[in-house]
Write an enzyme that holds these catalytic residues in place. Structure first.
Site, PDB file in Angstrom:
ATOM      1  N   GLU A 235       0.881  -1.174   0.000  1.00  0.00           N
ATOM      2  CA  GLU A 235       0.000   0.000   0.000  1.00  0.00           C
ATOM      3  C   GLU A 235       0.908   1.210   0.000  1.00  0.00           C
ATOM      4  O   GLU A 235       1.540   1.520   1.011  1.00  0.00           O
ATOM      5  CB  GLU A 235      -0.927  -0.025   1.228  1.00  0.00           C
ATOM      6  N   CYS A 269      -1.996   9.004   2.724  1.00  0.00           N
ATOM      7  CA  CYS A 269      -1.805   8.441   1.374  1.00  0.00           C
ATOM      8  C   CYS A 269      -3.083   8.563   0.561  1.00  0.00           C
ATOM      9  O   CYS A 269      -3.081   9.113  -0.537  1.00  0.00           O
ATOM     10  CB  CYS A 269      -1.390   6.975   1.470  1.00  0.00           C
TER      11      CYS A 269
END
Length: 463
Positions: A235, A269
């Protein structure tokens, strides 16, 4: 300013004032090997426990987290500067995650029957073994638990290599597992250099690796995992588009845009970074957005009213400022902020850049801090083209009153998650992850639970 790490220690600094909080010595090779061996031994016992027993331990962990909300939140705020109210919310969200998997996870791990001819085949979800997790600093508790909880429920063990600047958080999480009476060393913290991570990946006891972090870190660790023939979930970064069409509710869009961009001081993010606004509403949206961003309260993260705190590290603040400066040189317009704030800490003013175009740094790179880039689109098709013109593909937002158009655009967006009339979020009920340079694999929901399972086929009476 003191360094964020050294050759021998992980250094914890308070980003609000630059003062050293602690220094944690890196493990030697012998200490690392011993930690991995102990974790593997804990796995051998844990995998024999029933799923119901593992679920109960997650409920116990949720209780412990709620009972220690303040101490955990204070550590998060001290080490990475998250405003205290947001840190408390992170603890609450993590406790809720434990309860959700405790309630819904066992059914996801149940044997699945599959009729085959006149016989019967079933799928059994078996644990894999010890999983190495390399985690970032921006959500020191949530990022860890959103992977660790399903990994442990599935019967695996978990080895945490946390970011050097939040080692205090890492050790406190380990303490929370101990208070919840999990088996000793089942959740293990290792404090190692990149060379130590490489050693851990090569260790025969480690069966898989999960990474949340930068693209550079993901590529390096993913390559090592591949060379060792070990599964890897990545990720990585994101430069999420936030599309606002002419028919959108302007006030709702602005409210969501500011919340999505400046939460956690912009250090997220999966968060809106490129605001792609249709031309007919661009001027009004920009004016309201700038006004709302200017009203954010930036300051001491321990103060209840603070909405934007310091950035976690001074080097990251300097990198962000360089991206802003370069974008202005490339032709962007400074609408708000654009400066390091005068203080002892790593504060950066909430910033808005206007007239951003696709060749500029603010469009092409991830802005990991309190900076928003506003891009004007000719129409919905142009907005879609701009949104997809990125190396990243984590999540995206669409604000429009046209549900049919929103659904059609969502089907064409190149990303892991689309949020219509609301900003990006993570929730245990839905899968989380990205495509392109944002990584691969999924966390949360049943996808995250099954990522680190051996889906074993058992075919009875096969003749």
């Amino acid at each position: 300013m003191q360094p964020v790490t050294s050759n021998t220690h992980a250094i914890s600094l308070n980003p609000a004032n630059g003062k050293r909080l602690a220094a944690y010595p890196f493990h030697t090779d012998e200490q690392l090997d011993a930690a991995l061996a102990s974790n593997h031994n804990a796995f051998l016992l844990w995998r024999q426990q029933t799923v119901a027993h593992r679920a109960q331990k997650l409920r116990d962990l949720a209780t412990v987290l709620r009972d220690h909300t303040e101490v955990m939140a204070q550590m998060i705020t001290a080490e990475m500067g998250k405003p205290l109210t947001q840190a408390r919310a992170e603890v609450a969200k993590s406790a809720n995650l434990c309860d959700w998997y405790a309630e819904h996870g066992p059914a996801m791990l149940a044997t699945e029957s599959t009729p085959v001819e006149e016989n019967k085949a079933v799928i059994e979800y078996r644990p894999l073994g010890p999983v190495l997790a390399v985690m970032p600093w921006n959500f020191p508790l949530w990022q860890v638990l959103r992977g660790a909880v399903p990994i442990l429920l599935a019967g695996n063990s978990y080895v945490l290599k946390h970011a050097p600047n939040v080692m205090g958080c890492a050790l406190l999480i380990e303490e929370m597992f101990a208070k919840a009476a999990f088996p000793a060393r089942l959740f293990s913290v290792i404090n190692v250099t990149p060379e130590g991570v490489s050693r851990a990946i090569k260790d025969p006891s480690i069966v898989a690796i999960t990474v949340t972090g930068s693209g550079r870190a993901g590529a390096a660790i993913g390559a090592q995992a591949g060379a060792a023939l070990k599964k890897c979930v990545l990720e990585l970064g994101g430069s999420d588009p936030f599309i606002v069409l002419n028919d959108a509710s302007l006030d709702d869009a602005v409210k969501a845009a500011v919340a999505g961009r400046y939460q956690n001081t912009g250090q997220v993010c999966a968060a809106a970074k490129r605001f792609i606004v249709e031309a007919g509403i661009a001027e009004a949206f920009t004016a309201k957005f700038v006004s709302a961003a200017a009203g954010l309260i930036t300051g001491d993260p321990t103060e209840e009213a603070t909405q934007s705190g310091p950035m976690a590290r001074y080097d990251l603040r300097d990198e962000l400022h360089e991206q802003v400066t370069t974008s202005l040189e490339e032709g962007a317009t400074l609408l708000l902020g654009g400066n390091k704030m005068a203080s002892e800490g790593n504060f950066y003013a909430p910033t808005v850049l206007g007239n951003v175009t696709r060749e500029m740094t603010a469009f092409r790179q991830e802005l990991f801090g309190p900076v928003a880039a506003i891009v004007i689109a000719e129409d919905a098709q142009h907005a879609l083209e701009l949104a997809n013109d990125s190396d990243f593909g984590l999540s995206a937002t669409i604000f429009t009153a046209d549900e049919r158009l929103a659904a059609e655009m969502a089907s064409r967006l190149e990303c892991g998650g689309v949020f219509i009339n609301g900003y990006s979020a993570s929730d245990p009920r839905v899968a989380f992850g990205g495509v392109k340079q944002s990584g691969f694999g999924r966390e949360l929901s049943h996808f995250g639970l099954h990522e680190f399972c051996n889906a074993q086929t058992v075919w009875k009476d096969r003749r």
